[in-house]
Design a protein around this motif. Structure first.
Motif, PDB file in Angstrom:
ATOM      1  N   ALA A  87       0.830  -1.212   0.000  1.00  0.00           N
ATOM      2  CA  ALA A  87       0.000   0.000   0.000  1.00  0.00           C
ATOM      3  C   ALA A  87       0.861   1.257   0.000  1.00  0.00           C
ATOM      4  CB  ALA A  87      -0.943  -0.012   1.197  1.00  0.00           C
ATOM      5  N   VAL A  88       1.908   1.253   0.800  1.00  0.00           N
ATOM      6  CA  VAL A  88       2.825   2.399   0.850  1.00  0.00           C
ATOM      7  C   VAL A  88       3.507   2.587  -0.510  1.00  0.00           C
ATOM      8  CG1 VAL A  88       4.991   3.229   1.878  1.00  0.00           C
ATOM      9  CG2 VAL A  88       3.194   2.306   3.342  1.00  0.00           C
ATOM     10  N   ALA A  89       3.917   1.495  -1.121  1.00  0.00           N
ATOM     11  CA  ALA A  89       4.570   1.568  -2.428  1.00  0.00           C
ATOM     12  C   ALA A  89       3.636   2.194  -3.468  1.00  0.00           C
ATOM     13  CB  ALA A  89       5.022   0.179  -2.870  1.00  0.00           C
ATOM     14  N   LEU A  90       2.356   1.834  -3.426  1.00  0.00           N
ATOM     15  CA  LEU A  90       1.397   2.416  -4.374  1.00  0.00           C
ATOM     16  C   LEU A  90       1.224   3.910  -4.135  1.00  0.00           C
ATOM     17  CD1 LEU A  90      -1.406  -0.266  -4.698  1.00  0.00           C
ATOM     18  CD2 LEU A  90       0.436   0.281  -6.291  1.00  0.00           C
ATOM     19  N   ASP A  91       1.210   4.311  -2.864  1.00  0.00           N
ATOM     20  CA  ASP A  91       1.109   5.743  -2.566  1.00  0.00           C
ATOM     21  C   ASP A  91       2.291   6.505  -3.177  1.00  0.00           C
ATOM     22  OD1 ASP A  91      -1.243   5.313  -1.159  1.00  0.00           O
ATOM     23  OD2 ASP A  91      -0.260   5.308   0.808  1.00  0.00           O
ATOM     24  N   VAL A  92       3.485   5.935  -3.044  1.00  0.00           N
ATOM     25  CA  VAL A  92       4.678   6.579  -3.606  1.00  0.00           C
ATOM     26  C   VAL A  92       4.587   6.618  -5.135  1.00  0.00           C
ATOM     27  CG1 VAL A  92       7.191   6.414  -3.879  1.00  0.00           C
ATOM     28  CG2 VAL A  92       6.148   6.015  -1.637  1.00  0.00           C
ATOM     29  N   ALA A  93       4.158   5.517  -5.754  1.00  0.00           N
ATOM     30  CA  ALA A  93       4.036   5.481  -7.214  1.00  0.00           C
ATOM     31  C   ALA A  93       3.047   6.538  -7.700  1.00  0.00           C
ATOM     32  CB  ALA A  93       3.606   4.093  -7.683  1.00  0.00           C
ATOM     33  N   GLU A  94       1.964   6.706  -6.973  1.00  0.00           N
ATOM     34  CA  GLU A  94       0.981   7.724  -7.349  1.00  0.00           C
ATOM     35  C   GLU A  94       1.562   9.129  -7.182  1.00  0.00           C
ATOM     36  OE1 GLU A  94      -3.728   8.719  -6.773  1.00  0.00           O
ATOM     37  OE2 GLU A  94      -2.767   7.413  -5.309  1.00  0.00           O
ATOM     38  N   ARG A  95       2.255   9.360  -6.086  1.00  0.00           N
ATOM     39  CA  ARG A  95       2.889  10.667  -5.882  1.00  0.00           C
ATOM     40  C   ARG A  95       3.946  10.936  -6.954  1.00  0.00           C
ATOM     41  NH1 ARG A  95       5.791  11.906  -1.697  1.00  0.00           N
ATOM     42  NH2 ARG A  95       6.264   9.816  -0.993  1.00  0.00           N
ATOM     43  N   PHE A  96       4.675   9.886  -7.342  1.00  0.00           N
ATOM     44  CA  PHE A  96       5.676  10.036  -8.395  1.00  0.00           C
ATOM     45  C   PHE A  96       5.000  10.467  -9.707  1.00  0.00           C
ATOM     46  CE2 PHE A  96       8.421   8.434 -11.820  1.00  0.00           C
ATOM     47  CZ  PHE A  96       9.625   9.024 -11.480  1.00  0.00           C
ATOM     48  N   ALA A  97       3.858   9.881 -10.014  1.00  0.00           N
ATOM     49  CA  ALA A  97       3.118  10.252 -11.222  1.00  0.00           C
ATOM     50  C   ALA A  97       2.723  11.728 -11.187  1.00  0.00           C
ATOM     51  CB  ALA A  97       1.880   9.378 -11.386  1.00  0.00           C
ATOM     52  N   HIS A  98       2.403  12.214  -9.995  1.00  0.00           N
ATOM     53  CA  HIS A  98       1.999  13.618  -9.832  1.00  0.00           C
ATOM     54  C   HIS A  98       3.195  14.535  -9.551  1.00  0.00           C
ATOM     55  CE1 HIS A  98      -2.281  12.906 -10.111  1.00  0.00           C
ATOM     56  NE2 HIS A  98      -2.196  11.940  -9.224  1.00  0.00           N
ATOM     57  N   GLU A  99       4.391  13.975  -9.656  1.00  0.00           N
ATOM     58  CA  GLU A  99       5.650  14.703  -9.462  1.00  0.00           C
ATOM     59  C   GLU A  99       5.810  15.275  -8.059  1.00  0.00           C
ATOM     60  OE1 GLU A  99       5.914  17.525 -12.677  1.00  0.00           O
ATOM     61  OE2 GLU A  99       6.196  15.931 -14.160  1.00  0.00           O
ATOM     62  N   GLU A 105      12.663   7.907  -4.199  1.00  0.00           N
ATOM     63  CA  GLU A 105      11.529   7.382  -3.436  1.00  0.00           C
ATOM     64  C   GLU A 105      10.846   6.248  -4.200  1.00  0.00           C
ATOM     65  OE1 GLU A 105       9.191  10.605  -1.022  1.00  0.00           O
ATOM     66  OE2 GLU A 105      10.011  11.555  -2.838  1.00  0.00           O
ATOM     67  N   LEU A 106      10.717   6.429  -5.512  1.00  0.00           N
ATOM     68  CA  LEU A 106      10.105   5.377  -6.328  1.00  0.00           C
ATOM     69  C   LEU A 106      10.951   4.106  -6.284  1.00  0.00           C
ATOM     70  CD1 LEU A 106       7.759   4.648  -8.286  1.00  0.00           C
ATOM     71  CD2 LEU A 106       9.309   5.282 -10.142  1.00  0.00           C
ATOM     72  N   LEU A 107      12.258   4.256  -6.393  1.00  0.00           N
ATOM     73  CA  LEU A 107      13.139   3.085  -6.338  1.00  0.00           C
ATOM     74  C   LEU A 107      13.064   2.395  -4.979  1.00  0.00           C
ATOM     75  CD1 LEU A 107      16.218   4.481  -8.301  1.00  0.00           C
ATOM     76  CD2 LEU A 107      14.502   2.835  -9.106  1.00  0.00           C
ATOM     77  N   SER A 108      12.956   3.175  -3.904  1.00  0.00           N
ATOM     78  CA  SER A 108      12.789   2.583  -2.565  1.00  0.00           C
ATOM     79  C   SER A 108      11.460   1.843  -2.469  1.00  0.00           C
ATOM     80  CB  SER A 108      12.852   3.666  -1.481  1.00  0.00           C
ATOM     81  OG  SER A 108      14.135   4.223  -1.427  1.00  0.00           O
ATOM     82  N   ALA A 109      10.406   2.456  -3.018  1.00  0.00           N
ATOM     83  CA  ALA A 109       9.083   1.808  -3.012  1.00  0.00           C
ATOM     84  C   ALA A 109       9.117   0.521  -3.816  1.00  0.00           C
ATOM     85  CB  ALA A 109       8.035   2.768  -3.576  1.00  0.00           C
ATOM     86  N   GLN A 110       9.850   0.539  -4.915  1.00  0.00           N
ATOM     87  CA  GLN A 110       9.973  -0.671  -5.739  1.00  0.00           C
ATOM     88  C   GLN A 110      10.635  -1.780  -4.933  1.00  0.00           C
ATOM     89  OE1 GLN A 110      12.091  -0.073  -9.405  1.00  0.00           O
ATOM     90  NE2 GLN A 110      11.992  -2.220  -9.956  1.00  0.00           N
ATOM     91  N   GLU A 111      11.689  -1.458  -4.222  1.00  0.00           N
ATOM     92  CA  GLU A 111      12.389  -2.464  -3.422  1.00  0.00           C
ATOM     93  C   GLU A 111      11.498  -2.997  -2.296  1.00  0.00           C
ATOM     94  OE1 GLU A 111      14.953  -5.228  -2.412  1.00  0.00           O
ATOM     95  OE2 GLU A 111      15.142  -3.972  -4.188  1.00  0.00           O
ATOM     96  N   ILE A 112      10.765  -2.118  -1.633  1.00  0.00           N
ATOM     97  CA  ILE A 112       9.867  -2.523  -0.545  1.00  0.00           C
ATOM     98  C   ILE A 112       8.774  -3.452  -1.073  1.00  0.00           C
ATOM     99  CG2 ILE A 112       8.065  -1.658   1.004  1.00  0.00           C
ATOM    100  CD1 ILE A 112       9.877   0.833   1.411  1.00  0.00           C
ATOM    101  N   SER A 113       8.191  -3.079  -2.217  1.00  0.00           N
ATOM    102  CA  SER A 113       7.110  -3.915  -2.755  1.00  0.00           C
ATOM    103  C   SER A 113       7.654  -5.237  -3.282  1.00  0.00           C
ATOM    104  CB  SER A 113       6.321  -3.160  -3.826  1.00  0.00           C
ATOM    105  OG  SER A 113       7.164  -2.750  -4.874  1.00  0.00           O
ATOM    106  N   ARG A 114       8.873  -5.224  -3.804  1.00  0.00           N
ATOM    107  CA  ARG A 114       9.486  -6.479  -4.259  1.00  0.00           C
ATOM    108  C   ARG A 114       9.740  -7.404  -3.062  1.00  0.00           C
ATOM    109  NH1 ARG A 114      14.217  -5.832  -8.175  1.00  0.00           N
ATOM    110  NH2 ARG A 114      14.995  -4.598  -6.468  1.00  0.00           N
TER     111      ARG A 114
END
Length: 184
Positions: A87-99, A105-114
């Motif tokens: 869920a946290v990773a998705l929040d970061v991905a959404e924020r990344f989309a909105h810049e 942060e996206l790379l950290s979220a990717q690692e956490i979700s992986r």
């Protein structure tokens, strides 16, 4: 926005467009293409004919729209993932989309979700597919991210037809908004 046989074949030469009744001289709006696909595939079984692979492409959508579509798909199955990291990773991905989140942060979220996905012992379960969808939504390449998140989310749903229809409806909304934005 227009789509044609030629444009689709530049995305991937292996598509069998004739299988959904599209000839070499085909050209239509993306919305008409989606409607045609829905009508044609209603009584046939296709593995989504890779319609998502065709449309989840930078040829048609911006990085932002692709990323937000990936997040949308993953959010449809987040309850199955049952994992706060996803869920946290998705929040970061959404924020990344909105810049409002940086690449780090996206790379950290990717690692956490992986890591959340790797914690699943049996990768053939709905939980695994849901967590993989969240991981996919954080991938760096927004086109692959959107396609993979949609695919993984459909795996997580027991009713894949329902998931596919919801995803197609969301793509229609995105393309309608793009067409309206061009008019204003």
């Amino acid at each position: 926005m227009m789509i044609s046989y030629k444009k689709i074949m530049t995305i991937n030469k292996s598509f069998n467009l004739e299988s959904i009744g599209i000839s070499k001289d085909y050209e239509a709006s993306v919305l008409d293409f989606i409607a045609r696909f829905k009508r044609y595939s209603k009584d046939r079984t296709y593995n989504n004919f890779d319609i998502f692979l065709i449309l989840c492409n930078k040829e048609f959508l911006s990085d932002k729209d692709l990323r937000l579509f990936a997040v949308f798909c993953a959010r449809q199955v987040i309850y199955i993932a049952n994992d706060y990291r996803s869920a946290v990773a998705l929040d970061v991905a959404e924020r990344f989309a909105h810049e409002t989140a940086c690449k780090g942060e996206l790379l950290s979220a990717q690692e956490i979700s992986r890591e959340a996905w790797r914690d699943i012992k049996d990768t053939r379960t709905a939980v695994s597919a849901a967590r993989e969808s969240c991981w996919s939504a954080t991938r760096s390449d927004s086109g692959y991210s959107a396609w993979a998140a949609a695919s993984d989310a459909r795996k997580a749903f027991q009713f894949q037809e329902f998931a596919r229809n919801k995803q197609i409806e969301r793509l229609i909304e995105i393309f309608i908004k793009l067409d309206l934005d061009k008019l204003s």
